[in-house]
Design an enzyme around this catalytic site. Sequence first.
Site, PDB file in Angstrom:
ATOM      1  N   LYS A  52      32.499  35.741  32.377  1.00  0.00           N
ATOM      2  CA  LYS A  52      33.168  35.029  31.293  1.00  0.00           C
ATOM      3  C   LYS A  52      33.512  33.802  31.900  1.00  0.00           C
ATOM      4  O   LYS A  52      33.477  32.776  31.272  1.00  0.00           O
ATOM      5  CB  LYS A  52      33.937  35.986  30.725  1.00  0.00           C
ATOM      6  CG  LYS A  52      33.429  37.067  29.741  1.00  0.00           C
ATOM      7  CD  LYS A  52      34.332  38.032  29.163  1.00  0.00           C
ATOM      8  CE  LYS A  52      33.385  39.421  28.593  1.00  0.00           C
ATOM      9  NZ  LYS A  52      34.401  40.103  28.346  1.00  0.00           N
ATOM     10  N   GLN A  96      40.690  42.568  28.768  1.00  0.00           N
ATOM     11  CA  GLN A  96      39.350  43.319  29.085  1.00  0.00           C
ATOM     12  C   GLN A  96      39.706  44.729  29.019  1.00  0.00           C
ATOM     13  O   GLN A  96      40.680  45.479  29.613  1.00  0.00           O
ATOM     14  CB  GLN A  96      38.947  42.739  30.518  1.00  0.00           C
ATOM     15  CG  GLN A  96      37.641  43.389  31.025  1.00  0.00           C
ATOM     16  CD  GLN A  96      36.548  43.127  30.242  1.00  0.00           C
ATOM     17  OE1 GLN A  96      36.223  41.718  29.841  1.00  0.00           O
ATOM     18  NE2 GLN A  96      35.558  43.918  29.792  1.00  0.00           N
ATOM     19  N   ASP A 119      38.265  37.948  20.844  1.00  0.00           N
ATOM     20  CA  ASP A 119      37.295  39.209  20.803  1.00  0.00           C
ATOM     21  C   ASP A 119      37.119  39.931  19.472  1.00  0.00           C
ATOM     22  O   ASP A 119      36.195  40.898  19.135  1.00  0.00           O
ATOM     23  CB  ASP A 119      38.172  40.554  21.870  1.00  0.00           C
ATOM     24  CG  ASP A 119      37.403  40.478  22.838  1.00  0.00           C
ATOM     25  OD1 ASP A 119      36.162  39.961  22.939  1.00  0.00           O
ATOM     26  OD2 ASP A 119      37.871  40.954  23.901  1.00  0.00           O
TER      27      ASP A 119
END
Length: 292
Positions: A52, A96, A119
């Site tokens: 990412k 994450q 997200d």
Amino acid sequence: MEILDGKKISNQIKEEITVEVAQMKERGEKVPHLAAVLVGNDGASLTYVGSKVRSCKKIGFESTLIHLPEETTEEDLLKQVHQLNNDPAIDGYIVQLPLPKHIDEEKVLMAVDPDKDVDGFHPTNFGKMALDMETFISATPFGIMELLKRYNVDTEGKHTVVIGRSHIVGRPISILMSQKGKPGNSTVTLAHSRTKNLKELTLQADIVISALGVPRFLKADMVKEGVTIIDVGITRVADDTKEKGYYITGDVDFDYVSKKASFITPVPGGVGPMTIAMLLKNTLLARERHNN
Ligand code: NAD
């Protein structure tokens, strides 16, 4: 049979974003800035976050990786989250998953500012998605919708069977596939571990979206001719003959199922790369929203 080439489409999307970022720079505007918080040293998480951050650099975004030790307390992680919420330089950030067992994941995700939640995991954003409002759609379901759109896969009036009801893939994609719009307008069945006679359902499906994480679970005798297959599963299977000691496989028995399919995503190179591209897209959206 046509391959839904997530790698190719994700590169197209990244090129489109690169052009927009270059234009932002030319106008003297701040470029999007994505931060990623990683707690601990889980191998797969390190790979995902690394890729990412690398993608951000390639397309001209600013990026910050905050790598915290495994023993970080929940309190310290929450402090970090509040800091990111209050930092005007950060447009969006991700925490994450999975987090170490001693940290309450829900508590952390609830603390993320919904305006920076690229997200799309915060209940505010999930709720807006379910109500067709402007929001951040989580990257994986967003990526699947974009792939179907760009390949012009007809979903209207089709029967879609989603396998898996996770909050990050199965549940949201079942909502998106049933929404009014294109892609969408599908009749959706959401199957999960307690579903009885799954094969009876998948045999009726025009579209199967598999997100359970069991290697080669979906066999050719479970689908009909002409089916569209979206394989979300990513599992590392131990293999000493490989340099890394494992290989990656999806939920679908690709070699046989592909013979019956009209469209199918490969693993790797299908939904995976789309997920990263859509996270970048969400970060660009966050920047644009903060500008307005
Ligand atoms: P999860 O692991 O949280 O849950 C799995 C789901 O599968 C559950 O809802 C369960 O009810 C269902 N399930 C399990 N066994 C079943 C069975 N025999 N029959 C029917 N349903 C069954 O799900 P997740 O986090 O969505 O992950 C699923 C897979 O997708 C994993 O392999 C994960 O690595 C992968 N994934 C890929 C991406 C990507 O970018 N491509 C993103 C997220 C997850």
